[in-house]
Design an enzyme around this catalytic site. Structure first.
Site, PDB file in Angstrom:
ATOM      1  N   HIS A 253      40.791  43.539 -30.439  1.00  0.00           N
ATOM      2  CA  HIS A 253      39.509  42.817 -30.348  1.00  0.00           C
ATOM      3  C   HIS A 253      38.705  43.188 -31.588  1.00  0.00           C
ATOM      4  O   HIS A 253      38.733  44.342 -32.025  1.00  0.00           O
ATOM      5  CB  HIS A 253      38.697  43.269 -29.120  1.00  0.00           C
ATOM      6  CG  HIS A 253      39.112  42.656 -27.818  1.00  0.00           C
ATOM      7  ND1 HIS A 253      39.172  43.386 -26.653  1.00  0.00           N
ATOM      8  CD2 HIS A 253      39.452  41.392 -27.496  1.00  0.00           C
ATOM      9  CE1 HIS A 253      39.544  42.589 -25.666  1.00  0.00           C
ATOM     10  NE2 HIS A 253      39.721  41.380 -26.140  1.00  0.00           N
TER      11      HIS A 253
ATOM     12  N   CYS B 253      32.185  47.667 -25.790  1.00  0.00           N
ATOM     13  CA  CYS B 253      32.796  46.721 -24.846  1.00  0.00           C
ATOM     14  C   CYS B 253      32.538  47.089 -23.391  1.00  0.00           C
ATOM     15  O   CYS B 253      32.825  46.286 -22.499  1.00  0.00           O
ATOM     16  CB  CYS B 253      34.271  46.507 -25.140  1.00  0.00           C
ATOM     17  SG  CYS B 253      35.277  47.966 -25.128  1.00  0.00           S
TER      18      CYS B 253
HETATM   19  N1  ARG Z   1      42.111  47.322 -21.283  1.00  0.00           N
HETATM   20  C1  ARG Z   1      41.234  46.317 -21.809  1.00  0.00           C
HETATM   21  C2  ARG Z   1      42.035  45.219 -22.484  1.00  0.00           C
HETATM   22  O1  ARG Z   1      43.026  45.515 -23.101  1.00  0.00           O
HETATM   23  C3  ARG Z   1      40.269  46.933 -22.763  1.00  0.00           C
HETATM   24  C4  ARG Z   1      39.273  45.943 -23.304  1.00  0.00           C
HETATM   25  C5  ARG Z   1      38.315  46.556 -24.240  1.00  0.00           C
HETATM   26  N2  ARG Z   1      37.440  45.566 -24.718  1.00  0.00           N
HETATM   27  C6  ARG Z   1      37.095  45.363 -25.977  1.00  0.00           C
HETATM   28  N3  ARG Z   1      36.315  44.368 -26.246  1.00  0.00           N
HETATM   29  N4  ARG Z   1      37.529  46.127 -26.937  1.00  0.00           N
HETATM   30  O2  ARG Z   1      41.712  44.054 -22.394  1.00  0.00           O
END
Ligand code: ARG
Length: 290
Positions: A175, A271
Protein backbone atom coordinates in the site's frame (compact mmCIF):
# COMPACT_ATOMS: atom_id res chain seq x y z
CA UNK A 1 -18.64 23.15 14.22
CA UNK A 2 -16.02 20.87 15.71
CA UNK A 3 -12.65 22.00 14.36
CA UNK A 4 -10.68 19.11 15.83
CA UNK A 5 -9.06 16.61 13.44
CA UNK A 6 -11.35 13.58 13.36
CA UNK A 7 -10.14 10.00 12.95
CA UNK A 8 -11.96 6.72 12.57
CA UNK A 9 -10.47 3.73 14.39
CA UNK A 10 -11.72 0.18 14.98
CA UNK A 11 -11.93 -1.63 18.29
CA UNK A 12 -9.07 -4.16 18.15
CA UNK A 13 -10.68 -7.00 20.09
CA UNK A 14 -11.15 -9.17 16.97
CA UNK A 15 -7.69 -8.47 15.57
CA UNK A 16 -5.67 -11.52 14.63
CA UNK A 17 -3.13 -12.67 12.11
CA UNK A 18 -5.06 -15.67 10.82
CA UNK A 19 -4.26 -15.56 7.09
CA UNK A 20 -1.45 -14.28 4.95
CA UNK A 21 -2.07 -11.68 2.24
CA UNK A 22 1.23 -9.85 2.55
CA UNK A 23 4.76 -10.97 3.39
CA UNK A 24 4.67 -9.51 6.93
CA UNK A 25 1.86 -11.84 8.01
CA UNK A 26 2.71 -15.20 9.59
CA UNK A 27 -0.32 -16.85 11.20
CA UNK A 28 1.93 -19.60 12.63
CA UNK A 29 3.87 -17.07 14.71
CA UNK A 30 0.78 -15.30 16.11
CA UNK A 31 -0.03 -15.96 19.78
CA UNK A 32 -2.55 -15.00 22.45
CA UNK A 33 0.07 -12.65 23.92
CA UNK A 34 0.22 -10.76 20.63
CA UNK A 35 -3.54 -10.43 20.72
CA UNK A 36 -3.47 -8.95 24.22
CA UNK A 37 -0.62 -6.62 23.28
CA UNK A 38 -2.57 -5.48 20.23
CA UNK A 39 -5.51 -4.37 22.33
CA UNK A 40 -3.23 -2.31 24.54
CA UNK A 41 -1.33 -0.85 21.58
CA UNK A 42 -4.50 0.21 19.83
CA UNK A 43 -5.63 1.95 23.01
CA UNK A 44 -2.30 3.75 23.21
CA UNK A 45 -2.59 5.03 19.68
CA UNK A 46 -6.12 6.28 20.38
CA UNK A 47 -4.91 8.02 23.54
CA UNK A 48 -1.97 9.58 21.71
CA UNK A 49 -4.27 11.07 19.05
CA UNK A 50 -6.69 12.34 21.67
CA UNK A 51 -3.76 13.76 23.61
CA UNK A 52 -2.89 15.80 20.53
CA UNK A 53 -6.38 17.29 20.45
CA UNK A 54 -7.94 14.94 17.90
CA UNK A 55 -11.35 13.37 18.08
CA UNK A 56 -11.49 9.59 17.55
CA UNK A 57 -14.63 7.70 16.50
CA UNK A 58 -14.27 4.00 17.28
CA UNK A 59 -16.27 1.35 15.44
CA UNK A 60 -17.01 -2.11 16.74
CA UNK A 61 -14.88 -5.11 15.94
CA UNK A 62 -16.35 -7.92 13.86
CA UNK A 63 -15.24 -11.46 14.56
CA UNK A 64 -13.80 -13.08 11.43
CA UNK A 65 -12.67 -9.74 9.97
CA UNK A 66 -9.33 -9.18 11.72
CA UNK A 67 -8.10 -6.50 9.30
CA UNK A 68 -11.07 -4.27 10.05
CA UNK A 69 -8.60 -2.59 12.43
CA UNK A 70 -7.12 -0.86 9.37
CA UNK A 71 -9.88 1.62 8.42
CA UNK A 72 -7.49 3.55 6.16
CA UNK A 73 -8.38 0.85 3.66
CA UNK A 74 -12.13 1.41 3.98
CA UNK A 75 -12.48 4.49 1.79
CA UNK A 76 -10.97 7.65 0.37
CA UNK A 77 -12.51 10.66 2.15
CA UNK A 78 -12.27 14.33 1.18
CA UNK A 79 -14.71 17.24 1.50
CA UNK A 80 -17.22 14.93 3.18
CA UNK A 81 -17.33 12.63 0.15
CA UNK A 82 -16.58 8.96 0.77
CA UNK A 83 -15.36 6.72 -2.05
CA UNK A 84 -15.95 3.21 -0.71
CA UNK A 85 -13.14 0.70 -1.19
CA UNK A 86 -13.13 -2.59 -3.04
CA UNK A 87 -10.56 -5.09 -1.76
CA UNK A 88 -8.36 -7.34 -3.88
CA UNK A 89 -8.26 -10.28 -1.47
CA UNK A 90 -11.36 -12.33 -0.56
CA UNK A 91 -10.08 -12.34 3.05
CA UNK A 92 -10.89 -8.62 3.30
CA UNK A 93 -13.91 -8.34 1.01
CA UNK A 94 -16.29 -8.97 3.92
CA UNK A 95 -15.19 -5.60 5.31
CA UNK A 96 -16.89 -3.77 2.44
CA UNK A 97 -20.47 -4.18 3.72
CA UNK A 98 -19.40 -3.44 7.29
CA UNK A 99 -17.73 -0.19 6.31
CA UNK A 100 -20.63 0.78 4.04
CA UNK A 101 -22.96 0.56 7.06
CA UNK A 102 -20.43 2.49 9.19
CA UNK A 103 -20.28 5.35 6.68
CA UNK A 104 -24.06 5.39 6.32
CA UNK A 105 -24.26 5.91 10.08
CA UNK A 106 -21.57 8.61 9.97
CA UNK A 107 -23.55 10.31 7.23
CA UNK A 108 -26.72 10.21 9.31
CA UNK A 109 -24.76 11.95 12.06
CA UNK A 110 -23.41 14.58 9.65
CA UNK A 111 -19.77 13.49 9.92
CA UNK A 112 -19.61 12.79 6.17
CA UNK A 113 -22.01 13.90 3.47
CA UNK A 114 -21.99 11.53 0.50
CA UNK A 115 -21.15 7.88 -0.28
CA UNK A 116 -19.80 6.98 -3.71
CA UNK A 117 -19.31 3.50 -5.19
CA UNK A 118 -16.44 2.39 -7.39
CA UNK A 119 -17.39 1.19 -10.89
CA UNK A 120 -17.49 -2.60 -11.42
CA UNK A 121 -14.09 -4.20 -11.67
CA UNK A 122 -12.12 -1.32 -10.15
CA UNK A 123 -10.07 -2.24 -7.08
CA UNK A 124 -9.14 0.54 -4.67
CA UNK A 125 -8.06 0.05 -1.06
CA UNK A 126 -8.98 3.44 0.36
CA UNK A 127 -6.70 6.03 1.88
CA UNK A 128 -4.02 3.36 2.18
CA UNK A 129 -3.50 3.84 -1.54
CA UNK A 130 -4.79 7.39 -2.03
CA UNK A 131 -3.06 9.92 0.17
CA UNK A 132 -4.20 13.53 0.22
CA UNK A 133 -1.31 15.99 0.11
CA UNK A 134 -2.69 19.12 1.77
CA UNK A 135 0.34 21.22 0.84
CA UNK A 136 0.22 20.40 -2.86
CA UNK A 137 -3.55 19.89 -2.94
CA UNK A 138 -3.52 16.62 -4.81
CA UNK A 139 -3.87 12.89 -4.26
CA UNK A 140 -0.90 10.59 -4.54
CA UNK A 141 -2.35 7.25 -5.58
CA UNK A 142 -0.55 3.92 -5.30
CA UNK A 143 -1.40 1.01 -7.59
CA UNK A 144 -0.13 -2.44 -8.44
CA UNK A 145 -0.18 -4.89 -5.55
CA UNK A 146 -3.70 -3.95 -4.32
CA UNK A 147 -5.47 -1.03 -6.03
CA UNK A 148 -5.47 -1.13 -9.80
CA UNK A 149 -4.48 1.56 -12.26
CA UNK A 150 -8.11 2.15 -13.25
CA UNK A 151 -8.73 3.57 -9.76
CA UNK A 152 -6.72 6.73 -10.52
CA UNK A 153 -9.28 8.15 -12.96
CA UNK A 154 -12.13 7.30 -10.59
CA UNK A 155 -10.48 9.20 -7.74
CA UNK A 156 -9.87 12.18 -10.02
CA UNK A 157 -13.50 12.24 -11.14
CA UNK A 158 -15.01 11.61 -7.72
CA UNK A 159 -13.16 14.42 -5.95
CA UNK A 160 -12.36 16.77 -8.84
CA UNK A 161 -8.73 16.89 -7.74
CA UNK A 162 -5.42 16.12 -9.38
CA UNK A 163 -4.23 12.52 -8.91
CA UNK A 164 -0.59 11.54 -9.30
CA UNK A 165 -0.21 7.78 -9.80
CA UNK A 166 2.71 5.92 -8.27
CA UNK A 167 3.24 2.28 -9.16
CA UNK A 168 4.45 0.14 -6.28
CA UNK A 169 7.22 -2.32 -7.04
CA UNK A 170 7.27 -4.66 -4.09
CA UNK A 171 4.93 -6.97 -2.21
CA UNK A 172 6.51 -5.78 1.05
CA UNK A 173 5.27 -2.23 0.47
CA UNK A 174 1.90 -3.14 -0.98
CA UNK A 175 0.00 0.00 0.00
CA UNK A 176 1.27 3.50 -0.70
CA UNK A 177 0.97 4.39 2.99
CA UNK A 178 3.67 1.85 3.89
CA UNK A 179 6.27 3.81 1.93
CA UNK A 180 5.07 7.39 1.40
CA UNK A 181 4.01 10.07 3.88
CA UNK A 182 3.47 13.79 3.18
CA UNK A 183 4.34 16.00 6.15
CA UNK A 184 3.18 19.49 7.08
CA UNK A 185 5.45 22.11 5.56
CA UNK A 186 5.89 20.16 2.30
CA UNK A 187 8.41 17.50 3.31
CA UNK A 188 7.87 13.97 2.03
CA UNK A 189 9.00 10.92 3.96
CA UNK A 190 9.31 7.99 1.54
CA UNK A 191 11.12 4.73 0.94
CA UNK A 192 12.63 4.84 -2.57
CA UNK A 193 13.02 1.07 -3.08
CA UNK A 194 9.26 0.57 -2.83
CA UNK A 195 8.63 2.29 -6.16
CA UNK A 196 9.10 1.45 -9.84
CA UNK A 197 11.74 3.56 -11.60
CA UNK A 198 8.98 5.56 -13.27
CA UNK A 199 7.20 6.27 -9.98
CA UNK A 200 10.49 7.28 -8.40
CA UNK A 201 11.16 9.68 -11.27
CA UNK A 202 7.69 11.18 -10.73
CA UNK A 203 8.36 11.70 -7.03
CA UNK A 204 11.70 13.32 -7.70
CA UNK A 205 10.30 15.54 -10.44
CA UNK A 206 7.43 16.72 -8.24
CA UNK A 207 9.17 17.15 -4.90
CA UNK A 208 12.20 19.38 -4.50
CA UNK A 209 15.25 17.59 -3.16
CA UNK A 210 15.27 19.73 -0.02
CA UNK A 211 11.81 18.39 0.81
CA UNK A 212 12.62 14.70 0.31
CA UNK A 213 13.33 12.61 3.38
CA UNK A 214 14.39 9.11 2.40
CA UNK A 215 13.52 6.28 4.75
CA UNK A 216 16.01 3.41 4.80
CA UNK A 217 14.95 -0.23 4.49
CA UNK A 218 15.25 -0.56 8.26
CA UNK A 219 13.12 2.53 8.91
CA UNK A 220 10.47 1.42 6.43
CA UNK A 221 10.43 -2.12 7.88
CA UNK A 222 9.76 -0.58 11.30
CA UNK A 223 6.57 0.81 9.67
CA UNK A 224 7.55 4.36 10.58
CA UNK A 225 6.60 5.77 7.19
CA UNK A 226 3.06 4.65 8.01
CA UNK A 227 2.66 7.68 10.25
CA UNK A 228 -0.03 10.15 11.27
CA UNK A 229 1.04 13.77 10.90
CA UNK A 230 -0.64 16.58 12.81
CA UNK A 231 1.22 19.85 12.34
CA UNK A 232 4.75 19.47 13.59
CA UNK A 233 3.90 16.22 15.37
CA UNK A 234 4.35 12.81 13.78
CA UNK A 235 2.77 9.80 15.46
CA UNK A 236 4.46 6.54 14.47
CA UNK A 237 5.51 3.04 15.46
CA UNK A 238 8.84 2.87 17.40
CA UNK A 239 11.39 4.57 15.14
CA UNK A 240 15.05 3.64 14.75
CA UNK A 241 17.26 6.44 16.15
CA UNK A 242 18.34 7.34 12.63
CA UNK A 243 14.83 8.34 11.65
CA UNK A 244 14.19 10.21 14.86
CA UNK A 245 17.32 12.26 14.18
CA UNK A 246 16.33 13.05 10.60
CA UNK A 247 12.87 14.25 11.55
CA UNK A 248 13.86 16.16 14.66
CA UNK A 249 16.54 17.99 12.68
CA UNK A 250 13.73 19.33 10.51
CA UNK A 251 11.67 20.51 13.46
CA UNK A 252 9.22 17.62 13.77
CA UNK A 253 8.30 16.17 17.13
CA UNK A 254 7.85 12.40 17.28
CA UNK A 255 5.22 10.63 19.34
CA UNK A 256 6.03 6.94 19.33
CA UNK A 257 3.66 4.09 20.08
CA UNK A 258 4.70 0.44 20.26
CA UNK A 259 2.62 -1.04 17.45
CA UNK A 260 4.56 -4.31 17.09
CA UNK A 261 1.45 -6.57 17.00
CA UNK A 262 0.02 -4.62 14.07
CA UNK A 263 3.31 -4.62 12.21
CA UNK A 264 2.87 -8.42 12.23
CA UNK A 265 -0.10 -7.77 9.96
CA UNK A 266 1.73 -5.23 7.81
CA UNK A 267 0.23 -2.07 9.27
CA UNK A 268 0.85 0.71 11.79
CA UNK A 269 -0.32 4.19 12.83
CA UNK A 270 -1.55 5.66 9.55
CA UNK A 271 -3.57 2.67 8.41
CA UNK A 272 -5.04 2.04 11.86
CA UNK A 273 -6.83 5.35 11.35
CA UNK A 274 -8.88 7.11 8.71
CA UNK A 275 -9.07 10.88 8.68
CA UNK A 276 -12.67 11.99 8.13
CA UNK A 277 -12.49 15.78 8.23
CA UNK A 278 -10.08 16.66 5.44
CA UNK A 279 -11.15 19.41 3.08
CA UNK A 280 -9.47 20.32 -0.18
CA UNK A 281 -9.16 24.00 0.73
CA UNK A 282 -7.57 23.61 4.17
CA UNK A 283 -3.89 24.24 4.58
CA UNK A 284 -2.29 21.84 7.02
CA UNK A 285 -1.24 23.19 10.37
CA UNK A 286 2.06 24.87 9.73
CA UNK A 287 5.25 24.13 11.55
CA UNK A 288 6.05 26.26 14.54
CA UNK A 289 7.80 29.46 13.48
CA UNK A 290 11.58 29.20 13.45
N1 ARG B 1 -3.14 -7.20 6.89
C1 ARG B 1 -3.63 -6.04 6.21
C2 ARG B 1 -3.58 -6.25 4.71
O1 ARG B 1 -2.66 -6.87 4.24
C3 ARG B 1 -2.82 -4.85 6.60
C4 ARG B 1 -3.32 -3.57 5.97
C5 ARG B 1 -2.53 -2.40 6.37
N2 ARG B 1 -3.04 -1.26 5.72
C6 ARG B 1 -2.34 -0.34 5.08
N3 ARG B 1 -2.98 0.62 4.49
N4 ARG B 1 -1.04 -0.38 5.03
O2 ARG B 1 -4.45 -5.83 3.98
Amino acid sequence: MDARPCFLMTDASAFDVSYRINPWMDPGAWTAEHRAAALAASGELRAALRGLGARVETIEAVRGLPDLVFPANAAVVLDGRVLLARFRHPERQGEETVFRAVFARLKARGLVSELVDLPEGVLQEGAGDAIWDAERRLFWAGFGPRSNRASLGVIRKTFGQEVVGLELASERFYHLDTCFCPLAGGAMLYHPEAFTPKALATIRARIAEANRIEATAEEAAAFCVNAVNLGETVVMARPPVTLRAKLEARGYRLVEVDLAPFIRSGGAAYCMTLRLDRTSDARPAILAAE
